[in-house]
Design an enzyme around this catalytic site. Structure first.
Site, short mmCIF file in Angstrom:
data_model
loop_
_atom_site.label_atom_id
_atom_site.label_comp_id
_atom_site.label_asym_id
_atom_site.label_seq_id
_atom_site.Cartn_x
_atom_site.Cartn_y
_atom_site.Cartn_z
N HIS A 160 14.24 -1.84 -43.65
CA HIS A 160 14.71 -0.47 -43.85
C HIS A 160 13.85 0.25 -44.89
CE1 HIS A 160 18.11 -2.46 -41.99
NE2 HIS A 160 18.75 -1.32 -41.86
N GLU A 172 19.49 -1.13 -33.22
CA GLU A 172 19.28 -2.39 -33.94
C GLU A 172 19.78 -3.60 -33.15
OE1 GLU A 172 19.61 -0.51 -38.48
OE2 GLU A 172 21.37 -1.44 -37.57
N HIS A 197 24.89 -5.15 -40.52
CA HIS A 197 24.35 -5.35 -41.86
C HIS A 197 24.50 -4.12 -42.76
CE1 HIS A 197 20.28 -4.13 -39.85
NE2 HIS A 197 20.90 -3.06 -40.30
N HIS A 201 26.10 2.97 -33.91
CA HIS A 201 26.19 3.88 -35.05
C HIS A 201 24.99 4.82 -35.07
CE1 HIS A 201 23.68 0.72 -36.87
NE2 HIS A 201 23.53 1.38 -38.00
#
Lengths: 284, 126
Positions: free
Chosen positions: A59, A240, A12, A193
């Site tokens: 977030h 995530e 995302h 990441h």
């Protein structure tokens, strides 16, 4: 009876929103990622889900550190996509499905989960991005939304097993729902990441392939690592994948992988898109 | 009676683990960054950074890290990247810039390092 017809699992990255806004789908940097959505766009056109249940992480839009839930389930009439601080173009507001939300809440609490319930909730790129890629350019979303937020921000995070078990409980709730909706589940974020620290830019294709390959056939293989193991393997935001694990848990029956796309790099991320279909749907 | 002590933390090299201690230490800087969801707050910060940091009660270490545009300094002072990303946006920095700043590389070199690992793997069921 309602049915879980399939599951969409996707990264995302916020920069994707920028690329959509600028029309960069055919740009050589972006094309290998956007092309991964071609089978997804086709499938949602045919399968026409009426409801999407999204496992994602906020977030810093709806939740701050003053009150940070481990699990939160939306039960709002609608969910607006709001400015997260970058002034990016916003996606259309999502319509909620309050009756189904409360059914899920009642059912998972009966199953001994303790979610926070939200009658007011805004949603960020972490929820909207995969949906914007699957239904590009819509002015109104053709489905109702149930958002389920998992804390991937503040440690200790829930364990992968706990997220999978929550997903299982949500899956049981969906199976016992009396409506006739066609339900798609969605897990967003990842894959490997890391944005912060001296190890920023860390990627781990080997772990990512392990996740993608096992997602359809043996999702419980992903539960052998702890959340901190995943931080070490996949990076501090690679964790995530917990959202994928939750969403996969909600698919109770056997599944078939219809497509998967894995591409490095999108921004700082190893980006992946996987589409699973519930087998009973494939046979129907 | 035994006194409860914290268990030894697991360290992951080069990787901040944002836990309760960080959340407590970093509350002010993260609260400031959270306010940047509002465009009016972004403008207020840009107009007077020092006054805005004062308003949120940032610690001296946090203020200095913001003045120095030191990402590692902000992280060490309890900043969380999900919130700091909003400040980065105001400063015109994207995540590749942040990556470069934290690893001592130029943005171009940081991007090149990511591109050097480039690959695409695709499966579509027939």
């Amino acid at each position: 009876m309602s049915k879980v017809i399939g599951g969409l699992f996707s990264s995302h990255v916020p920069a994707i929103g920028n690329a959509i806004a600028k029309g960069l789908q055919q740009d050589p940097y972006w094309k290998p990622f956007f092309d991964g959505f071609d089978p997804v766009k086709e499938w949602v056109k045919q399968a026409k889900p009426d409801v999407v249940v999204v496992f994602y992480n906020d977030h810093g839009l709806n939740f701050f550190l003053d009150k940070m839930p481990t699990f939160a389930i939306g039960a709002a009439p609608e969910y607006a996509n709001e400015d997260e601080g970058w002034g990016l173009p916003l996606f259309p507001t999502f319509q909620g499905h309050q009756d189904l939300s409360w059914h899920i809440i009642e059912s998972v609490i009966a199953d001994e989960f303790d979610p926070v319930t939200c009658q007011k909730m805004t949603v960020d790129h972490g929820l909207a991005m995969p949906l914007a890629l699957a239904w590009p350019g819509v002015s109104e979303w053709p489905f109702k939304l149930v958002p389920i937020n998992i804390n991937t921000v503040q440690h200790p995070l829930p364990s992968p097993k706990r997220c999978f078990d929550l997903g299982r409980a949500v899956g049981r709730a969906l199976a016992s729902w009396g409506g006739d909706e066609r339900i798609m589940v969605c897990g967003t974020g990842g894959l490997s990441h890391q944005l912060d620290g001296e190890r920023a830019g860390h990627l781990n294709p080997e772990y990512d392939r392990f996740c993608i390959d096992n997602l359809s056939r043996d999702p419980e293989a992903l539960l052998n690592h702890s959340s901190l193991d995943i931080v070490e393997l996949a990076g501090s935001q690679g964790v995530e994948i917990l959202n994928w694990i939750g969403a996969r848990g909600a698919m109770l029956g056997s599944v078939k992988e219809l497509s998967s796309n894995y591409h490095i790099p999108i921004s700082n991320t190893a980006a992946a898109t996987v589409l699973l279909e519930s087998c009973e749907m494939a046979e129907a | 009676m035994d006194v409860m002590t914290k268990a030894a933390k697991r360290m992951i090299p080069g990787t901040p683990v944002f836990d309760g201690d960080s959340a407590q230490q970093g509350y002010a800087i993260n609260a400031m960054c959270y306010s940047f969801n509002d465009d009016a707050c972004r403008k207020e910060f840009v107009a007077d950074e020092e006054a805005y940091m004062e308003k949120f009660g940032l610690t001296d270490e946090q203020r200095q890290a913001v003045r120095d545009r030191s990402v590692l300094g902000m992280l060490a002072a309890g900043g969380n990247v999900y919130y700091l990303a909003k400040l980065a946006g105001i400063l015109g920095l994207n995540v590749q810039d942040l990556g470069g700043l934290q690893t001592g590389m130029s943005t171009e070199d940081f991007k090149a390092k990511l591109l050097a690992q480039g690959l695409t793997e695709r499966r579509v069921a027939q």
